[in-house]
Design a protein around this motif. Structure first.
Motif, PDB file in Angstrom:
ATOM      1  N   PHE A  53     111.603  -6.904  23.812  1.00  0.00           N
ATOM      2  CA  PHE A  53     112.937  -6.734  24.355  1.00  0.00           C
ATOM      3  C   PHE A  53     113.315  -5.259  24.370  1.00  0.00           C
ATOM      4  O   PHE A  53     113.027  -4.534  23.429  1.00  0.00           O
ATOM      5  CB  PHE A  53     113.979  -7.460  23.495  1.00  0.00           C
ATOM      6  N   GLN A  54     114.000  -4.831  25.416  1.00  0.00           N
ATOM      7  CA  GLN A  54     114.620  -3.513  25.490  1.00  0.00           C
ATOM      8  C   GLN A  54     115.954  -3.696  26.194  1.00  0.00           C
ATOM      9  O   GLN A  54     116.027  -4.357  27.231  1.00  0.00           O
ATOM     10  CB  GLN A  54     113.760  -2.522  26.292  1.00  0.00           C
ATOM     11  N   GLY A  56     118.386  -5.564  25.688  1.00  0.00           N
ATOM     12  CA  GLY A  56     118.829  -6.941  25.856  1.00  0.00           C
ATOM     13  C   GLY A  56     118.072  -7.766  26.872  1.00  0.00           C
ATOM     14  O   GLY A  56     118.496  -8.867  27.212  1.00  0.00           O
ATOM     15  N   ARG A  57     116.949  -7.250  27.372  1.00  0.00           N
ATOM     16  CA  ARG A  57     116.169  -8.044  28.319  1.00  0.00           C
ATOM     17  C   ARG A  57     114.694  -7.991  27.940  1.00  0.00           C
ATOM     18  O   ARG A  57     114.234  -7.052  27.304  1.00  0.00           O
ATOM     19  CB  ARG A  57     116.369  -7.571  29.750  1.00  0.00           C
ATOM     20  N   ILE A  58     113.964  -9.017  28.350  1.00  0.00           N
ATOM     21  CA  ILE A  58     112.529  -9.061  28.080  1.00  0.00           C
ATOM     22  C   ILE A  58     111.826  -8.145  29.074  1.00  0.00           C
ATOM     23  O   ILE A  58     111.990  -8.291  30.285  1.00  0.00           O
ATOM     24  CB  ILE A  58     111.982 -10.495  28.197  1.00  0.00           C
ATOM     25  N   VAL A  59     111.039  -7.194  28.547  1.00  0.00           N
ATOM     26  CA  VAL A  59     110.289  -6.280  29.412  1.00  0.00           C
ATOM     27  C   VAL A  59     108.810  -6.643  29.477  1.00  0.00           C
ATOM     28  O   VAL A  59     108.108  -6.191  30.379  1.00  0.00           O
ATOM     29  CB  VAL A  59     110.452  -4.800  28.981  1.00  0.00           C
ATOM     30  N   ASP A  60     108.336  -7.454  28.546  1.00  0.00           N
ATOM     31  CA  ASP A  60     106.939  -7.886  28.564  1.00  0.00           C
ATOM     32  C   ASP A  60     106.760  -9.048  27.600  1.00  0.00           C
ATOM     33  O   ASP A  60     107.518  -9.191  26.640  1.00  0.00           O
ATOM     34  CB  ASP A  60     106.011  -6.742  28.150  1.00  0.00           C
ATOM     35  N   THR A  61     105.769  -9.876  27.879  1.00  0.00           N
ATOM     36  CA  THR A  61     105.383 -10.962  26.986  1.00  0.00           C
ATOM     37  C   THR A  61     103.874 -10.886  26.813  1.00  0.00           C
ATOM     38  O   THR A  61     103.144 -10.808  27.800  1.00  0.00           O
ATOM     39  CB  THR A  61     105.783 -12.335  27.573  1.00  0.00           C
ATOM     40  N   GLY A  79     109.202  -0.228  28.100  1.00  0.00           N
ATOM     41  CA  GLY A  79     110.559  -0.758  28.231  1.00  0.00           C
ATOM     42  C   GLY A  79     111.608   0.307  28.334  1.00  0.00           C
ATOM     43  O   GLY A  79     112.719   0.064  28.803  1.00  0.00           O
ATOM     44  N   PHE A  80     111.273   1.524  27.909  1.00  0.00           N
ATOM     45  CA  PHE A  80     112.239   2.624  27.983  1.00  0.00           C
ATOM     46  C   PHE A  80     112.169   3.359  29.306  1.00  0.00           C
ATOM     47  O   PHE A  80     113.033   4.172  29.606  1.00  0.00           O
ATOM     48  CB  PHE A  80     112.028   3.611  26.838  1.00  0.00           C
TER      49      PHE A  80
END
Length: 87
Positions: A53-54, A56-61, A79-80
Motif C-alpha cells: 500500500f502507498q 491508501g491504495r494498493i500499488v502491487d500484490t 509506489g512513491f
C-alpha cells in the motif's frame, strides 16, 4: 480472523520463531491471518500473498515466486513514483 501489526517487533529470536509457528498454525487451521509488518523478511516468511500500500491504495500484490524481499522493496519504492515527480 486474526490481525497482527508488527507481531515480532522488539522480541528475541526465540520468541520470533515461536510466534511464527503460532501464526502458521492458525493459517493451517484455515483461519484468516492478516499481517501488517515493517519487516520484509517476516512478510516473506509468513505470507502467501502481500499487498503493498502507498497513500491508501494498493500499488502491487506479490505472491509465489514473486514474493521476495527484493521484489517487496522494489514494489514499495515504485509506489512513491508519480507522474508529477517522475520518480
Amino acid at each position: 480472523m486474526v490481525v497482527l501489526n508488527d507481531p515480532t517487533r522488539g522480541v528475541d529470536v526465540g520468541a520470533r520463531t515461536e510466534m511464527h509457528h503460532l501464526v502458521r498454525g492458525l493459517a493451517e487451521d484455515e483461519r484468516i491471518v492478516i499481517v501488517s509488518s515493517t519487516d520484509l523478511t517476516e512478510l516473506v516468511e509468513l505470507c502467501d500473498r502481500v499487498a503493498v500500500f502507498q497513500r491508501g491504495r494498493i500499488v502491487d500484490t506479490l505472491s509465489g515466486d514473486g514474493l521476495s524481499e527484493q521484489e517487496l522493496s522494489l514494489a514499495m519504492d515504485a509506489g512513491f513514483a508519480t507522474p508529477e515527480t517522475g520518480g
